[in-house]
Every structure is written in C-alpha cells, then in structure tokens.
Design an enzyme around this catalytic site. Structure first.
Site, PDB file in Angstrom:
ATOM      1  N   ARG A  49      -9.991  45.764  -4.301  1.00  0.00           N
ATOM      2  CA  ARG A  49      -9.014  45.304  -5.274  1.00  0.00           C
ATOM      3  C   ARG A  49      -9.101  43.789  -5.424  1.00  0.00           C
ATOM      4  NH1 ARG A  49      -3.432  47.921  -3.210  1.00  0.00           N
ATOM      5  NH2 ARG A  49      -4.111  46.843  -1.309  1.00  0.00           N
ATOM      6  N   ASP A  51      -7.100  40.519  -7.064  1.00  0.00           N
ATOM      7  CA  ASP A  51      -5.733  40.182  -7.470  1.00  0.00           C
ATOM      8  C   ASP A  51      -5.685  39.722  -8.918  1.00  0.00           C
ATOM      9  OD1 ASP A  51      -4.745  40.778  -4.958  1.00  0.00           O
ATOM     10  OD2 ASP A  51      -4.941  38.721  -4.215  1.00  0.00           O
ATOM     11  N   TYR A 109     -17.875  36.498  -1.986  1.00  0.00           N
ATOM     12  CA  TYR A 109     -17.033  35.795  -2.951  1.00  0.00           C
ATOM     13  C   TYR A 109     -17.499  34.357  -3.093  1.00  0.00           C
ATOM     14  CZ  TYR A 109     -13.352  39.421  -2.958  1.00  0.00           C
ATOM     15  OH  TYR A 109     -12.643  40.584  -3.104  1.00  0.00           O
ATOM     16  N   ARG A 195      -8.424  33.236  -0.761  1.00  0.00           N
ATOM     17  CA  ARG A 195      -7.619  32.162  -1.346  1.00  0.00           C
ATOM     18  C   ARG A 195      -6.830  31.402  -0.276  1.00  0.00           C
ATOM     19  NH1 ARG A 195      -4.213  35.247  -5.590  1.00  0.00           N
ATOM     20  NH2 ARG A 195      -3.241  33.193  -5.834  1.00  0.00           N
TER      21      ARG A 195
END
Length: 250
Positions: A49, A51, A109, A195
């Site tokens: 998932r 965000d 990422y 993050r």
C-alpha cells in the site's frame, strides 16, 4: 488463471493505493478499468500500500480470470480506460499460487528533494530552500539502519502488524547539484516508515539531531522519539522484485 499487472502512477490525486469507501484510490480506478474491459468483476491484490500522495514507478498486483488473455492486447486496451496519471506497463501470466504481496522479495523507494525552488517539480519533490544540509552526516546515520531490524520507532502509530522487523539492504543519499535523493531497499516496509526515516535524517542533516541521537531513537522503539514525516509528494515506490519461479513457464 492468474496474471500480474505492472503499474506506474502519479499519486497526487489519489488517497493511496488501497480502495477506501469515501475517497478515490489507485486500486479502485484500475479495478474499474479491468472489470469494464474484461466484462467480469476483477479482484486486484497489490504488492503493498502506498499512502495518499505517494507515487509509484513500479507496483505489481495480481488478479484471476477464468480465460486466457492476449497479454499485449489487454495491456494496450486497459490504458484506454485509465486516466493519464495511471499507466499499465505490462500484464503477464504467472503460476496460480503466485502472490503479488507475499512473493515479493524486496521493495525499493526513492525520496526526492529539490534544494531550492522549481515550479515544475512541485508535485514530485519536497522543496527545501531555507535549510543547509550536512549530507555526509545524513549518510552516516543512514548506514546505521542496515545494522538494525526492529523499526517500530518509524512505524505509524496504531498499525496492525505482527512484527516491526524489516531487513534493510540499502539506505543512502545521493546529491547531484540541486537534486537530493534518498535510496532505500528492504524486504518489507512498515506504514509511513520511509517518510519517518527521511524526516528524522533531515533533522540530523540540519543539526537538530546527532548521530548518537539517531541511534537512541532506533533503540527506543518509540515513534514519538523520531522526527517528523516528510511530505508524501517526494516519495516514489521504484521497484518490487520477485523470484523467477512465479512465472507460469518456470
């Protein structure tokens, strides 16, 4: 028959990947397109998932259909049913038990920062024009992540997971002129983890925290001890890797 679908998307307009009752999601949009094209109800299971506001250069999902598909034809046709900010790159046949989420062996990422102002990158970078960053210290702190496995301190509060353990194999910053990119790869990630790591490393880079303080945060296993979460718009899921054995012809 089970198929994998490879997607890219700009997450600006979407409330994340996962379908939600009162907000538009990437999953919902792709399911609608596939179901309309194939004229059957499609259930799409994603590799993970993202965000709200997070982008993906590569995300995989799987779906089952009772018929054999012309993969190239369906790939081209489904894009005609999708908005311009979501693209299907390919669809391919896999083994019946292949799973987009559980069979993934690593995820990568990038977090993209622009040091200054750039009106053309407003939606895809976090723009910092008032901070001086010590990238060397940020890289020193980032390298420490590879020596830890429990990352509860960077996990979103009240998340439903069995374990906070992740195996990080890469974590580094690279700067080229005004562009600063954080690269991170692991076998799995917790919600909001990247993050939160970026925000905490930025605090090291600005001198608000130290290398010793960063280690203390990791040992605390407490989200309230870590730094802020960097804005979603700078985060990209860039790669999801699978073993070749998921392919039907293996």
């Amino acid at each position: 028959m089970r198929y994998f679908i490879e997607l890219s998307y700009n997450g600006k307009k979407y409330h994340g990947w996962q379908t939600q009752p009162n907000a538009i999601s990437v999953q919902e949009t792709v399911v609608k397109a596939l179901s309309t094209l194939l004229r059957i109800e499609v259930n799409l299971v994603g590799a993970g998932r993202t965000d709200a506001g997070v982008h993906a250069l590569q995300l995989f999902a799987h779906f089952d259909v009772p018929i054999s598909l012309d993969e190239n034809y369906i790939t081209k046709k489904v894009n005609a049913f999708l908005p311009d900010d979501i693209v299907v790159n390919r669809i391919f046949l896999v083994n019946d038990n292949a799973h987009a989420r559980f069979d993934a062996v690593s995820r990568s990422y990038q977090y993209r920062i622009w040091l200054g102002r750039n009106p053309f990158l407003l939606d895809t970078t976090w723009q910092l024009y008032q901070k001086q960053l010590d990238v060397n210290k940020m890289n020193q702190a980032a390298s420490i992540l590879l020596t830890y496995t429990n990352f509860k301190c960077f996990s979103k509060s009240k998340t439903d997971v069995r374990t906070y353990n992740c195996k990080i194999s890469e974590a580094k910053w690279e700067q080229k002129e005004n562009q600063l990119i954080f690269y991170i790869t692991a076998d799995r990630f917790l919600r909001n983890m990247v993050r939160a790591i970026v925000g905490t490393l930025i605090e090291v880079g600005t001198g608000k925290n130290t290398i010793e303080g960063f280690i203390k945060i990791l040992n605390s296993q407490d989200r309230s001890e870590a730094g802020f979460s960097a804005p979603a718009k700078g985060l990209f899921l860039t790669e999801v890797k699978y073993p070749k054995t998921i392919l039907k012809d293996c």
